[in-house]
Design a protein around this motif. Structure first.
Motif, PDB file in Angstrom:
ATOM      1  N   UNK A   1     -12.720  -4.443  -0.023  1.00  0.00           N
ATOM      2  CA  UNK A   1     -13.547  -3.813   1.013  1.00  0.00           C
ATOM      3  C   UNK A   1     -12.721  -2.822   1.832  1.00  0.00           C
ATOM      4  N   UNK A   2     -11.559  -3.247   2.256  1.00  0.00           N
ATOM      5  CA  UNK A   2     -10.705  -2.344   3.039  1.00  0.00           C
ATOM      6  C   UNK A   2      -9.819  -1.539   2.100  1.00  0.00           C
ATOM      7  N   UNK A   3      -8.846  -0.831   2.638  1.00  0.00           N
ATOM      8  CA  UNK A   3      -7.949  -0.046   1.791  1.00  0.00           C
ATOM      9  C   UNK A   3      -6.868  -0.927   1.164  1.00  0.00           C
ATOM     10  N   UNK A   4      -6.679  -2.106   1.707  1.00  0.00           N
ATOM     11  CA  UNK A   4      -5.540  -2.898   1.288  1.00  0.00           C
ATOM     12  C   UNK A   4      -5.920  -3.934   0.237  1.00  0.00           C
ATOM     13  N   UNK A   5      -5.499  -3.640  -0.971  1.00  0.00           N
ATOM     14  CA  UNK A   5      -5.852  -4.479  -2.118  1.00  0.00           C
ATOM     15  C   UNK A   5      -5.412  -5.926  -1.939  1.00  0.00           C
ATOM     16  N   UNK A   6      -4.216  -6.135  -1.403  1.00  0.00           N
ATOM     17  CA  UNK A   6      -3.629  -7.472  -1.439  1.00  0.00           C
ATOM     18  C   UNK A   6      -3.825  -8.265  -0.141  1.00  0.00           C
TER      19      UNK A   6
ATOM     20  N   UNK B   1       0.833  -1.207   0.000  1.00  0.00           N
ATOM     21  CA  UNK B   1       0.000   0.000   0.000  1.00  0.00           C
ATOM     22  C   UNK B   1       0.871   1.262   0.000  1.00  0.00           C
ATOM     23  N   UNK B   2       1.916   1.252   0.811  1.00  0.00           N
ATOM     24  CA  UNK B   2       2.821   2.408   0.875  1.00  0.00           C
ATOM     25  C   UNK B   2       3.605   2.576  -0.429  1.00  0.00           C
ATOM     26  N   UNK B   3       4.016   1.464  -1.039  1.00  0.00           N
ATOM     27  CA  UNK B   3       4.782   1.557  -2.289  1.00  0.00           C
ATOM     28  C   UNK B   3       3.933   2.122  -3.421  1.00  0.00           C
ATOM     29  N   UNK B   4       2.630   1.881  -3.367  1.00  0.00           N
ATOM     30  CA  UNK B   4       1.750   2.300  -4.466  1.00  0.00           C
ATOM     31  C   UNK B   4       1.183   3.703  -4.281  1.00  0.00           C
ATOM     32  N   UNK B   5       1.418   4.317  -3.108  1.00  0.00           N
ATOM     33  CA  UNK B   5       0.769   5.603  -2.806  1.00  0.00           C
ATOM     34  C   UNK B   5       1.744   6.607  -2.198  1.00  0.00           C
TER      35      UNK B   5
ATOM     36  N   UNK C   1      10.332  11.205   2.092  1.00  0.00           N
ATOM     37  CA  UNK C   1       9.298  12.194   1.784  1.00  0.00           C
ATOM     38  C   UNK C   1       9.458  12.839   0.416  1.00  0.00           C
ATOM     39  N   UNK C   2      10.680  12.752  -0.143  1.00  0.00           N
ATOM     40  CA  UNK C   2      10.938  13.385  -1.447  1.00  0.00           C
ATOM     41  C   UNK C   2      10.701  12.434  -2.619  1.00  0.00           C
ATOM     42  N   UNK C   3      10.419  11.176  -2.338  1.00  0.00           N
ATOM     43  CA  UNK C   3      10.316  10.193  -3.429  1.00  0.00           C
ATOM     44  C   UNK C   3       8.887  10.116  -3.951  1.00  0.00           C
ATOM     45  N   UNK C   4       8.760  10.322  -5.252  1.00  0.00           N
ATOM     46  CA  UNK C   4       7.423  10.341  -5.857  1.00  0.00           C
ATOM     47  C   UNK C   4       7.033   9.036  -6.533  1.00  0.00           C
ATOM     48  N   UNK C   5       7.997   8.133  -6.661  1.00  0.00           N
ATOM     49  CA  UNK C   5       7.705   6.899  -7.399  1.00  0.00           C
ATOM     50  C   UNK C   5       6.520   6.152  -6.761  1.00  0.00           C
ATOM     51  N   UNK C   6       5.653   5.618  -7.603  1.00  0.00           N
ATOM     52  CA  UNK C   6       4.559   4.761  -7.136  1.00  0.00           C
ATOM     53  C   UNK C   6       4.622   3.460  -7.907  1.00  0.00           C
ATOM     54  N   UNK C   7       4.631   2.355  -7.214  1.00  0.00           N
ATOM     55  CA  UNK C   7       4.671   1.053  -7.877  1.00  0.00           C
ATOM     56  C   UNK C   7       3.396   0.815  -8.680  1.00  0.00           C
ATOM     57  N   UNK C   8       3.565   0.216  -9.847  1.00  0.00           N
ATOM     58  CA  UNK C   8       2.408  -0.218 -10.634  1.00  0.00           C
ATOM     59  C   UNK C   8       2.035  -1.634 -10.196  1.00  0.00           C
ATOM     60  N   UNK C   9       0.866  -2.091 -10.616  1.00  0.00           N
ATOM     61  CA  UNK C   9       0.450  -3.459 -10.280  1.00  0.00           C
ATOM     62  C   UNK C   9       1.431  -4.476 -10.846  1.00  0.00           C
ATOM     63  N   UNK C  10       1.931  -4.199 -12.044  1.00  0.00           N
ATOM     64  CA  UNK C  10       2.891  -5.113 -12.656  1.00  0.00           C
ATOM     65  C   UNK C  10       4.175  -5.187 -11.827  1.00  0.00           C
TER      66      UNK C  10
END
Ligand code: ZN
Length: 541
Positions: free
Chosen positions: A463-468, A390-394, A416-425
């Protein structure tokens, strides 16, 4: 016979990125087509290859010791009641064997590597792995403090050292070779450690940690093992240890290696007051050296139990924290220490550690070379992986969390300076495809024809915030083992083992050493292949 239809498939090994396509399964494998059989309508769902954990601690003497030392955790843990389908067990920071299998499968993971096994207690480890349902498994045998091996390196007998290592791998029925604090654990038997890469290990004239690292990495490559040397560097956890980690990586140039739980080895500063993240400098070196893979060893705030062969570090951690401490000596092979630990968001050191794990995952540019782990149960429990995803994707969620850290921590991290967001792949790569490739498990981590039919299916909108966190279905070897969040079918996984070649005369060399130094006779030492659940012997090239 099974068809999964309508789902968005993420299969990075085969270049498939969120494409709606059917998956067909027959006799435990992915096939191109099936006629008839059950159909799962996965419309509105993501279809992933089953997760592969490249570094975890779930079985054996050390884990049993940790379980026994922490009854306070068991009282708070999730209880799995026995049902007609399922054995009982408890979760918490060190789940019992049955619960371990259910929790991994319940999260979509289908392959697990136990990362640290002494040959001497490998029977115990394999008995517990056998009792860990659903998942396929293998283990790495501890080698960097084995005094027979170190004595041969001291004598310059590298050819015989190679035969001994190969014999020990097969004796342990292991899949890979693990090095933990090379030289430091053997030094700990005399209350010492091995902190300098290029100074002799206490008790030796020539053998240095660098010698052990280089020799074992070369031996593993020469033996053609599918997985490279799996390495826990010297000076784990210590401020300023990035110097040691970089020195170690330089020693490894020319060999393959897997750097375990890199988070614990990426710190700058001179002491606890000045400790800071060096994830950026480490990632810069790592990015330029494709011979290396790593797993994150990320931490999360909350209760953990630290369990490691790194005995001297554990004694130090006990002195730092005043928590319970357990120490085991494993004859002339290795050691083990246990200290329960609580990571606190308000603690400066813990805040830096939390940031470092995420920074490494975000700053190492190639997701095929950095994998999701928490060094379970050291950094956090494996069943908390979805919180890290969740943190890696947001990036926004991360920045909110960073704001809550102690003010002093902010100048010591770059998270705090890192903007990268992981994709599903990319999530499919760091949780499955990448670790499978690094382990040389060619039928794992992907969904191409011929692959093991290990599949995790998640609701696109959970249902919750956590996809996985809660897969809708988990399929292991073609059988539906989790459906609607419930364990449905308890199969038993396979055990992966390697059988490297060695000169048979090495047994005549080893036998008298056992007579002299071991509490166990030579004949009783090797693990019988019959102890492994459905063994699959992987070839060495
Ligand atoms: Zn570990």
């Amino acid at each position: 016979m099974l068809r999964i239809t309508g789902g968005k498939v993420y299969d990075p090994t085969n270049g498939i990125d969120g494409v709606v396509k059917d998956l067909c399964i027959l006799d435990g494998r992915i096939v191109s087509e099936v006629e008839g059989g059950r159909v799962i309508d996965a419309t509105g769902m993501f279809v992933f290859p089953g997760g592969v954990d490249i570094h975890t601690h779930v079985a054996g003497a050390a884990l049993n010791f940790a379980r026994a030392m922490t009854p306070e955790n068991h009282r708070q843990a999730t209880v799995f009641l026995r049902t007609p389908e399922r054995r009982g067990g408890i979760g918490g920071p060190t789940p019992t064997t049955f619960a371990t299998g259910y929790l991994y499968a319940g999260m979509g993971y289908t392959t697990v590597i136990e990362a640290a096994v002494p040959v001497l207690t490998a029977k115990h480890t394999h008995e517990e792995l056998r009792d860990t349902p659903i998942v396929d498994k293998g283990c790495c045998v501890l080698m960097a403090n084995n005094e027979i091996v170190l004595d041969l390196l001291e004598a310059g007998e590298t050819e015989r050292a190679k035969d001994v290592v190969a014999w020990l791998i097969w004796a342990a029925k292991a899949y890979g070779v693990k090095a933990v604090n090379p030289g430091g654990v053997t030094a700990w038997k005399w209350g010492k450690d091995a902190k300098a890469m290029f100074e002799p290990v206490p008790g030796y004239d020539k053998v240095m940690p660098a010698t052990i690292v280089a020799s074992l990495a070369q031996i593993v490559d020469q033996l053609g093992l599918p997985h490279p040397l799996h390495l826990h560097c010297n000076n784990l956890g210590a401020p300023g240890n990035v110097t040691t980690t970089l020195e170690t990586m330089k020693v490894l140039e020319g060999s393959r290696a897997h750097m375990a739980h890199l988070q614990f080895h990426s710190y700058g500063g001179d002491d606890w007051d000045t400790m800071r993240s060096e994830a950026a400098s480490l990632a810069e070196y790592f990015n330029a050296h494709p011979n290396l893979t790593a797993d994150a060893g990320a931490i999360l705030f909350g209760n953990a139990v630290t369990v490691t062969a790194d005995g001297p570090w554990q004694h130090f951690l006990y002195q730092l924290t005043g928590r319970k401490w357990g120490n085991l000596d494993v004859e002339n092979e290795t050691g083990c220490g246990i200290v329960p630990y609580t990571y606190k968001g308000s603690n400066l050191v813990n805040a830096v550690q939390w940031a470092v794990g995420l920074e490494l995952l975000l700053l190492i540019s190639d997701p095929w070379r950095i994998f999701l782990t928490t060094d379970h149960p050291n950094g956090a429990c494996f069943w908390r992986y979805p919180e890290i995803i969740h943190l890696l994707m947001n990036a926004d969620v991360r920045r909110e969390r960073v704001k809550a850290l102690p003010h002093k921590a902010l100048a010591r991290t770059v998270l705090g300076e890192l903007n990268r967001e992981y994709t599903l792949s990319e999530i499919a790569i760091i949780t499955s495809a990448g670790p499978a490739r690094a382990l040389g498990l060619s039928q794992k981590g992907h969904l191409g024809v011929g692959a093991d039919a290990d599949v995790a299916i998640y609701n696109e909108k959970p249902d919750g915030e956590l996809l996985f966190r809660y897969p809708r279905y988990v399929i292991k070897a073609g059988e539906i083992v989790v459906e609607e969040g419930e364990i449905r079918n308890i199969s038993n996984g396979r055990g992966f083992v390697v059988h490297p070649g060695y000169d048979e005369s090495v047994e005549a060399y080893l036998r008298p050493l056992f007579q002299q130094y071991y509490t166990m006779s030579f004949e009783n030492y090797p693990v019988e292949l019959e102890r492994i659940e459905r063994p699959e012997i992987r070839s060495c090239k």
